[in-house]
Design a protein around this motif. Sequence first.
Motif, mmCIF file in Angstrom:
data_model
loop_
_atom_site.group_PDB
_atom_site.id
_atom_site.type_symbol
_atom_site.label_atom_id
_atom_site.label_comp_id
_atom_site.label_asym_id
_atom_site.label_seq_id
_atom_site.Cartn_x
_atom_site.Cartn_y
_atom_site.Cartn_z
ATOM 1 N N ARG C 23 0.811 -1.218 0.000
ATOM 2 C CA ARG C 23 0.000 0.000 0.000
ATOM 3 C C ARG C 23 0.845 1.269 0.000
ATOM 4 N NH1 ARG C 23 -5.016 -1.795 1.424
ATOM 5 N NH2 ARG C 23 -4.988 -3.883 2.290
ATOM 6 N N GLN C 24 2.158 1.091 0.184
ATOM 7 C CA GLN C 24 2.971 2.287 0.369
ATOM 8 C C GLN C 24 3.699 2.677 -0.907
ATOM 9 O OE1 GLN C 24 5.029 0.569 3.657
ATOM 10 N NE2 GLN C 24 4.339 2.199 5.023
ATOM 11 N N SER C 25 3.800 3.979 -1.095
ATOM 12 C CA SER C 25 4.565 4.487 -2.230
ATOM 13 C C SER C 25 4.946 5.913 -1.909
ATOM 14 C CB SER C 25 3.728 4.438 -3.513
ATOM 15 O OG SER C 25 2.708 5.397 -3.417
ATOM 16 N N PHE C 26 5.557 6.569 -2.866
ATOM 17 C CA PHE C 26 5.913 7.971 -2.703
ATOM 18 C C PHE C 26 4.678 8.800 -2.341
ATOM 19 C CE2 PHE C 26 6.714 12.182 -4.679
ATOM 20 C CZ PHE C 26 7.767 12.559 -3.861
ATOM 21 N N ALA C 98 9.496 -6.543 -1.684
ATOM 22 C CA ALA C 98 10.217 -5.310 -1.359
ATOM 23 C C ALA C 98 11.312 -5.039 -2.383
ATOM 24 C CB ALA C 98 10.815 -5.400 0.038
ATOM 25 N N ALA C 99 11.866 -6.104 -2.975
ATOM 26 C CA ALA C 99 12.905 -5.915 -3.984
ATOM 27 C C ALA C 99 12.305 -5.512 -5.333
ATOM 28 C CB ALA C 99 13.733 -7.185 -4.131
ATOM 29 N N LYS C 105 7.628 -0.582 -13.465
ATOM 30 C CA LYS C 105 8.262 0.719 -13.225
ATOM 31 C C LYS C 105 7.804 1.354 -11.929
ATOM 32 C CE LYS C 105 10.446 2.044 -17.305
ATOM 33 N NZ LYS C 105 9.974 1.122 -18.346
ATOM 34 N N ALA C 106 6.666 0.882 -11.400
ATOM 35 C CA ALA C 106 6.154 1.470 -10.154
ATOM 36 C C ALA C 106 7.146 1.303 -9.016
ATOM 37 C CB ALA C 106 4.825 0.812 -9.779
ATOM 38 N N ARG C 107 8.037 0.337 -9.129
ATOM 39 C CA ARG C 107 8.957 0.117 -8.017
ATOM 40 C C ARG C 107 9.895 1.292 -7.809
ATOM 41 N NH1 ARG C 107 11.367 -2.584 -12.343
ATOM 42 N NH2 ARG C 107 13.631 -2.843 -12.319
ATOM 43 N N ASP C 114 15.957 -3.320 -3.941
ATOM 44 C CA ASP C 114 16.932 -3.736 -4.956
ATOM 45 C C ASP C 114 17.960 -2.623 -5.143
ATOM 46 O OD1 ASP C 114 18.354 -4.582 -7.076
ATOM 47 O OD2 ASP C 114 16.679 -4.712 -8.486
ATOM 48 N N HIS C 115 19.232 -2.960 -4.969
ATOM 49 C CA HIS C 115 20.259 -1.916 -4.998
ATOM 50 C C HIS C 115 20.301 -1.196 -6.334
ATOM 51 C CE1 HIS C 115 23.461 -3.931 -7.449
ATOM 52 N NE2 HIS C 115 22.762 -4.984 -7.124
#
Lengths: 292, 219, 641
Positions: C23-26, C98-99, C105-107, C114-115
């Motif tokens: 549920r979390q994002s910018f 989480a990675a 692209k939403a990630r 992911d580094h």
Amino acid sequence: MSSDHQEVSNDSVLDDLAPGLDRSLHRQYIRGIFVLWFIMTVLGVLAGLYLTPILMPHMNSPEGRAAVKTVIVFTVAAAPVAALVCAVALYSLLHTRHRGSLDHPPADGPPLRGNALASGVWLITSTLLVVFLLFWGLTEWSAQQVVHADSLTINVIGQQWIWDYNLPAQTVRLPGGRELKIPKELALSKLNLPVDVPVTFNVTSKDVTHGFWPVNLGIQVDANPGQRTVIRTVPDRLGKFVVRCSQLCGLNHAYMYTQAQVVPDQDFQAWVQGGARGPILAVASSQNGSTK
Amino acid sequence: MTTTHDTATHEGGHHDTPEQRDKKELSALILLIAGDGLFLVLEILTWFYLRALNPNHGWRFSTASPTNPATSGSNNPHDITAEVAKAPVSWSLLVILATLAVGGLVWFGEMRSRKGESPVPALGLALLTGLVAIGLQVYQFQTLPFQTTDGTYASCFEFFMASNLAHQFLALIVVLGVWNRGRKNLYARNWYQLRLARIWTMWVGISALLLGAVSILFV
Amino acid sequence: MTATQPLLEDTVLGPKAGRLYRRQSFATGLGLGILLGAIGWFIAQNTIQSNENFGSDMTVAVTMAGWVIGFNIGIGTFNAVIRWMLGHDQDKDDELYAAGVGQGKARYWKYCTDHKVVGTQYLILVFILFFVGGTLAMMIRTQLLTPNSTFLSPQTYNAIVSIHGMCMIIATIIMVSGPFANFIMPIMIGAKDMAFPRLNAMSFWVVVSAVPPLLATFFVGGVNAGWTTYAPLSVQDGPAMICFAITIITFVVSVTVAGINTIVTVLTMRAEGMTFARMPIFVWASVIGGGLGLYAMPAFLLAMTMMVADKATGTSFFVADQGGSGWLWENVFWIMGHPEVYVILIPPVGALLEVMSTFSRKPVFAYKLAIGAMTGVAGLSIMVWAHHMFTTGWAPDLAGPFMLTTELISIPTGIIFLCAIGTLWRGSNWVRLPMYFGFLFLWNFIIGGVTGIYLSDVPADNYFHGNMFVTAHFHYTLLGGAMIAATAGLCYWFPKVTGRMLDEKIGKWAFWMIAIGFQVTYLAQFYEGFKGMPRRVANYDPLFAPENLISSLGAFLLMAGWVVLLYALVSSWRHGEIAPANPWSAKSLEWHTETPVPLENFLQDPKVINDPYGYGASGAEQVHAVFGHHSHHTIEEGVKQ
């Protein structure tokens, strides 16, 4: 140093620097880099010697001239090192650049992983240069620490955004038996200095930190609230210059400056005796020293 | 859920063994304590620097400051030194002892866990002690005979207390975590997190001791 | 390398994988940040605003702290801590979510561990910060076009100078340690990710939350005291100084976490056979830079918390007439400040040596000496802070010792030059765009270095301190040196990061504009300094008019060059030619995995057998690593494919 000498002295180490390279190519590389290095060193030295005095203003004190001299000496000392870096870079651009298609990498260069001699020479040379820089700096610095037995004391007070000068009542004995007398304390808004009289500035601030910078005297010190900082000099050339603030001090930092001039000591004496009213006898403006 | 990927080649990264995590997290903790230690050293140097300047014996002047609007100039403390000398020392000692006790109790819990016994009682006690230590620190804050505006000594003393409070709070979160995880029997087979918690809480105790010692002994 | 193997990122996750992260994002970060900031403001308005002495400072402090905490709760910084405390550890699906698995692209808008995502996020943030800082610089230079310009009021001018400085300092600190130490460095050592992927994401989002308070300074009066915020001037400032301090305190958290992460990654995550002596020089540079950051940041934190205390609670650390001292600020600040410039400089220098090696087709010259030199620079840099204070009147007796330590730094710095020109010497100089910037670095940094020795000399510094000469000097080292080297690194790693080739034709136009614009701008400023023009002035003596005009025109050209470069980067990122895995035929590991790099980086584990500089060597010596079980599958074969 001639280029012949360079080759001879380097012959024995060339195999280390470039193994598997035929010796005539060695010579060609070394010679090419040497020529570039030599030209650029000469240019650097000439720039240091002749450009610096043009770029920097005429200074009215030994400290100011020491700053100019330091720039000259350091430029000359750094020129060979800087020139070597530029020479190698330029040579690799001019001569060993890959000229074929840039789409594909060229063949590998020789696997040179270091060279003890080159590193050692570089290390020793740079260490010697640093020792020289330090020696030069400390010599100049200690020469500037001389405290004259008798000097004209001026209290400098910075506040947002003006410089105030306070000349306490005092008698300064000048060399040659004459005396400079300040009969009563004077509060001034412009800085006037008698030539060839040692001056001690006691600098402080009423609010925030300012930087007391009489530009053409080549000295500066911060005016700190609650502290008194001291700088000394002997202005030895007549001329006008500007006292600026060298430490960001808020809104009108840019406008925190006052006019200053170095005047003959008799003129100064006469002016002080007259209660420091009116303009002091104007003297020829020094180069770059005037404003507005 | 279908994971067709050959996990054998992807053991590291996002999913380490406890041994790997221990190694990583211990390294990170040591680095964190090193950075925090530097902060502490600089705090103490700040204290000694201001003490060496010593205007008005560390107490504020009666005039208002043009650069700090917070100083009104009124309410200048009378000779406060005598009051200070008797007031905060015992409280500081209590705060330090309580903070050190948290580390000791976590250590005790870790030892019990190593022996295969439950660390929960010791950790629960550590949690309570941590709360008490914070309470003591806050109480000391409120009962000091001077305020932040009373000069450099007061500034440093209150800053030390605030930094100690922040440390205690971070230690409390860690202790709360390991206590709750201990309750869920997550430390039955490995106790490396307890060791990390012990190192952190003991460091918090030591830093409290140093700050307290400096601010009390060099009034 | 076979492409038939299923990729980790194609894993199908359970419907609840990631839990709260889903549920979390910018957007939630922004929302919660604004909400908590508003709540903080409301509470402060009704409780402490009435305090006439520091009510407004406290209000701003609480509001900004509310924003930072709220944003980080919203984006997901604290999720894992809370779950750890509750005893609900993340399972593998949660970690894969989480990675960024299955989010496309939403990630890039999420708390992604992911580094490579973090590195890319950092890269975009750096572009934005440089653009903001550059725009502010253009406003400064516009103001300085003419002596008595009224384009900006003195108040606005000071605010812009301060925020230009801090914006650029933040951007340059993270410009290499953010994008490349995150994206490239773990691949270089054969790791699957950073040691602490969640802390990695945290280090990025914490910087993001630090940016709005920095820009908010403009709306609450502006910071008047420059980026160095010398006390007591900064104590006199309005609540903008609180915003500024909150930015720094938040940024300190990020740099500390990132530094620890980098060091622990290199200590514990190296691939089989990746001994310290086989690590690429950039890895060393990242570790040294990260370690130095760990040294510098506590001092920054202390300085800024004491500043907040002075302003918002009335303590008197820096207020002289209440017993404090501005010299205390100057000391603590520069104990941070001088190591910090090498935190900025060392990672780009590591990147530069990689570029020099690859494009000269030669090993890094004197590899171990280069490591020693970077370590020496880092070690010495913590002992030189008072050279910023030669003219402050603090401890004149220490002028000699600090002159010594400062000048000693030129020895290891000289060795870095030796390593660079030693790498160029006899190389098959392949002049692609990264190399253009490599050469520009050498030229700029030589000038920056030589002018630095004038400033290290106390008698000369008594003339140059606080004047435009200093400004020109540190722009030559940080912009002309560090940032140009970072640009070389950016052009070098661009194909790996974006999967596309950079348009070098436009890039070269940008290069020449940057190179020429830079020299014009800052050589003119050296001249201003020689003539005695003070720094940070909104108006100046007409005496300095011609060189200021020239400097401003140069600056416009310089900025235009950066914009052209940005255009090249953006357009190539979107439509550029698809990059092969190893366009430069380089040997280090990042070029020997697929492009785009798969999740966890390698489909087959690398086994390192030599250092990555086996250019011109024969046989097995030229091979850096072998992959998986196919011991005959070497790097050289990979290149030929």
